[in-house]
Design a protein around this motif. Structure first.
Motif, PDB file in Angstrom:
ATOM      1  N   GLN A 294       0.816  -1.212   0.000  1.00 35.70           N
ATOM      2  CA  GLN A 294       0.000   0.000   0.000  1.00 35.70           C
ATOM      3  C   GLN A 294       0.849   1.262   0.000  1.00 35.70           C
ATOM      4  O   GLN A 294       0.471   2.278  -0.587  1.00 35.70           O
ATOM      5  CB  GLN A 294      -0.908   0.009   1.242  1.00 35.70           C
ATOM      6  CG  GLN A 294      -1.843  -1.184   1.324  1.00 35.70           C
ATOM      7  CD  GLN A 294      -2.528  -1.218   2.669  1.00 35.70           C
ATOM      8  OE1 GLN A 294      -3.268  -0.299   3.003  1.00 35.70           O
ATOM      9  NE2 GLN A 294      -2.288  -2.261   3.442  1.00 35.70           N
ATOM     10  N   ASN A 295       2.005   1.201   0.695  1.00 35.88           N
ATOM     11  CA  ASN A 295       2.844   2.380   0.832  1.00 35.88           C
ATOM     12  C   ASN A 295       4.302   1.939   0.900  1.00 35.88           C
ATOM     13  O   ASN A 295       4.785   1.520   1.956  1.00 35.88           O
ATOM     14  CB  ASN A 295       2.471   3.157   2.091  1.00 35.88           C
ATOM     15  CG  ASN A 295       3.289   4.438   2.246  1.00 35.88           C
ATOM     16  OD1 ASN A 295       4.233   4.684   1.496  1.00 35.88           O
ATOM     17  ND2 ASN A 295       2.935   5.241   3.236  1.00 35.88           N
ATOM     18  N   PRO A 296       5.034   2.016  -0.211  1.00 38.89           N
ATOM     19  CA  PRO A 296       6.452   1.591  -0.211  1.00 38.89           C
ATOM     20  C   PRO A 296       7.323   2.381   0.753  1.00 38.89           C
ATOM     21  O   PRO A 296       8.414   1.929   1.108  1.00 38.89           O
ATOM     22  CB  PRO A 296       6.884   1.821  -1.660  1.00 38.89           C
ATOM     23  CG  PRO A 296       5.606   1.817  -2.450  1.00 38.89           C
ATOM     24  CD  PRO A 296       4.573   2.414  -1.546  1.00 38.89           C
ATOM     25  N   ASN A 297       6.857   3.565   1.189  1.00 39.71           N
ATOM     26  CA  ASN A 297       7.635   4.389   2.117  1.00 39.71           C
ATOM     27  C   ASN A 297       7.244   4.158   3.577  1.00 39.71           C
ATOM     28  O   ASN A 297       7.648   4.917   4.460  1.00 39.71           O
ATOM     29  CB  ASN A 297       7.451   5.877   1.790  1.00 39.71           C
ATOM     30  CG  ASN A 297       8.026   6.236   0.432  1.00 39.71           C
ATOM     31  OD1 ASN A 297       9.107   5.781   0.064  1.00 39.71           O
ATOM     32  ND2 ASN A 297       7.292   7.052  -0.328  1.00 39.71           N
TER      33      ASN A 297
ATOM     34  N   GLY B  13      10.557  -1.821   3.835  1.00 34.18           N
ATOM     35  CA  GLY B  13      11.566  -2.410   2.961  1.00 34.18           C
ATOM     36  C   GLY B  13      12.752  -2.975   3.725  1.00 34.18           C
ATOM     37  O   GLY B  13      13.335  -3.995   3.329  1.00 34.18           O
ATOM     38  N   THR B  14      13.119  -2.349   4.847  1.00 36.58           N
ATOM     39  CA  THR B  14      14.270  -2.799   5.625  1.00 36.58           C
ATOM     40  C   THR B  14      14.013  -4.159   6.262  1.00 36.58           C
ATOM     41  O   THR B  14      14.860  -5.057   6.216  1.00 36.58           O
ATOM     42  CB  THR B  14      14.629  -1.765   6.707  1.00 36.58           C
ATOM     43  OG1 THR B  14      14.943  -0.517   6.084  1.00 36.58           O
ATOM     44  CG2 THR B  14      15.822  -2.226   7.529  1.00 36.58           C
ATOM     45  N   ILE B  15      12.832  -4.333   6.858  1.00 34.77           N
ATOM     46  CA  ILE B  15      12.551  -5.620   7.508  1.00 34.77           C
ATOM     47  C   ILE B  15      12.356  -6.712   6.467  1.00 34.77           C
ATOM     48  O   ILE B  15      12.754  -7.865   6.673  1.00 34.77           O
ATOM     49  CB  ILE B  15      11.336  -5.516   8.466  1.00 34.77           C
ATOM     50  CG1 ILE B  15      11.149  -6.823   9.250  1.00 34.77           C
ATOM     51  CG2 ILE B  15      10.060  -5.163   7.720  1.00 34.77           C
ATOM     52  CD1 ILE B  15      12.329  -7.230  10.106  1.00 34.77           C
ATOM     53  N   ILE B  16      11.781  -6.378   5.316  1.00 32.22           N
ATOM     54  CA  ILE B  16      11.611  -7.395   4.269  1.00 32.22           C
ATOM     55  C   ILE B  16      12.965  -7.862   3.742  1.00 32.22           C
ATOM     56  O   ILE B  16      13.203  -9.064   3.558  1.00 32.22           O
ATOM     57  CB  ILE B  16      10.714  -6.856   3.140  1.00 32.22           C
ATOM     58  CG1 ILE B  16       9.265  -6.756   3.636  1.00 32.22           C
ATOM     59  CG2 ILE B  16      10.792  -7.758   1.898  1.00 32.22           C
ATOM     60  CD1 ILE B  16       8.317  -6.060   2.681  1.00 32.22           C
ATOM     61  N   GLU B  17      13.894  -6.922   3.533  1.00 32.13           N
ATOM     62  CA  GLU B  17      15.232  -7.313   3.087  1.00 32.13           C
ATOM     63  C   GLU B  17      15.956  -8.126   4.160  1.00 32.13           C
ATOM     64  O   GLU B  17      16.692  -9.077   3.851  1.00 32.13           O
ATOM     65  CB  GLU B  17      16.051  -6.082   2.710  1.00 32.13           C
ATOM     66  CG  GLU B  17      15.665  -5.492   1.370  1.00 32.13           C
ATOM     67  CD  GLU B  17      15.701  -6.528   0.249  1.00 32.13           C
ATOM     68  OE1 GLU B  17      16.727  -7.249   0.133  1.00 32.13           O
ATOM     69  OE2 GLU B  17      14.712  -6.639  -0.493  1.00 32.13           O
TER      70      GLU B  17
END
Length: 359
Positions: A104-107, A205-209
């Motif tokens: 929903q929100n990449p940021n 994005g940090t936790i997914i990586e």
């Protein structure tokens, strides 16, 4: 208000260490333990209001509690209640929430918080939470909140702080799960260790990586759902694939492995209200050190007990020191306070002998 800020409240646990008050049909997070008129879950929501927009608050729970959440937090839309089809500990549910929110929100900047914690200084909590959000705005970091310890507690995990990163933040040196009392005393006296609160801040994005790097078996499952999150097909995908995730905590899966983990050292009157002992520590006490709740009591030559009884039942006891007496409809628990960490084992024994009736 910052529309990039989100909060995921974990509220699917059973709370077996608080049995018999906490039951599978109504766990402790849905109970007003402190007599404030608000359940622990409602107090958790109250604390983050003003930091995170209401529409960005998500509940991650077991399906059987969706109606309880809707009843206690009616301002949430149904889409804000994510129901896991199987209990798989915190790593899979945090992963799902991150993938769902990032779509929903990449940021998105995400706070993860348990639903059953007590915070005595909510304004200080809000100040610390805003600082953590600001930190992840400026750093590609996984942040946890470390609580200044007040005693050699053996029921909590500990975080050892390393190099300072400024403004109450430090790199994490080590994690230690529930040490024995001797080691807990060493930790307390060193001044280098903080209790692990189980509250986290990170960019989606940090936790997914981090999951892809350190918990690839989990990330590979949720990566298959890219393009489905936030669509009508997401539910079917989760119901089919979520139960295949390993049962593992986010601490073991990611936090103990990742190099970019930081701790914000805080002191806002925190307690993991997970045991009768923690309720005792955070409740007003009578002249003999007894804590009584919800019923008339006559305690004679009795000291440092916690008594919690339903239905306005009179309790008379004599010669009891350091006991838990908890009565809830069809179940009565009487154990020494020193055995509170064994209550979960007693619950398992009840299940083995009597099935689910009393749970």
């Amino acid at each position: 208000m910052n529309q990039d800020r989100y909060c995921v409240i974990l509220c699917g646990g059973v709370g077996s260490r608080f049995w018999p008050y906490s039951r599978s049909r109504k766990p402790k997070q849905f109970i007003d333990f402190l007599g404030t008129g608000r359940s622990l879950l409602q107090m958790s929501v109250d604390r983050i209001r003003g930091i995170v927009p209401d529409e960005n608050i998500y509940m991650l729970t077991n399906g059987q509690y969706a109606s309880l959440i809707a009843e206690q937090v009616p301002e949430l839309r149904r889409e804000q209640i994510l129901c896991e089809p199987a209990r798989r500990n915190t790593a899979p549910c945090i992963a799902w929430a991150a993938y769902h929110i990032q779509a929903q929100n990449p940021n998105a900047r995400i706070m993860v918080a348990p639903s059953d914690h007590l915070v005595l200084k909510p304004e200080e909590f809000r100040r610390c939470a805003v600082k953590a959000f600001d930190f992840i705005d400026a750093h590609d970091a996984l942040v946890t909140l470390g609580i200044k310890p007040s005693r050699p507690e053996t029921g909590y995990g500990y975080i050892q702080v390393g190099e300072q990163a400024g403004n109450d933040f430090s790199a994490v040196k080590t994690f230690t799960e529930k040490p024995d009392e001797q080691l807990a005393r060493v930790f307390l006296e060193s001044g280098e260790f903080f209790w692990n609160s189980g509250m986290f801040f990170w960019r989606a994005g940090t936790i997914i990586e981090a999951l892809r790097t350190h918990a690839g078996d989990i990330a590979s499952i949720f990566d298959q759902g890219n393009g489905l999150y936030g669509t009508p097909d997401e539910k079917a995908f989760i119901e089919e694939n979520y139960p295949t995730c390993p049962n593992i905590s986010i601490d073991f899966a990611v936090m103990e492995k990742a190099p970019n983990v930081y701790v914000e050292c805080v002191d806002f009157g925190w307690s993991d209200l997970g045991t009768w002992g923690s309720l005792y520590e955070n409740s007003p006490k009578g002249t003999d050190g007894n804590v009584t709740r919800n019923s008339p009591t006559l305690l004679l030559n009795s000291h440092r007990n916690v008594v919690a009884v339903s239905d306005d039942k009179l309790v008379v006891a004599s010669g009891l020191d350091d006991y838990i007496i908890a009565d809830m409809a069809d179940a009565l628990l009487i154990v020494p306070r020193a055995e509170e960490q064994r209550i979960r084992h007693y619950v398992n024994e009840v299940r083995a002998r009597f099935g689910e009736k009393y749970l």
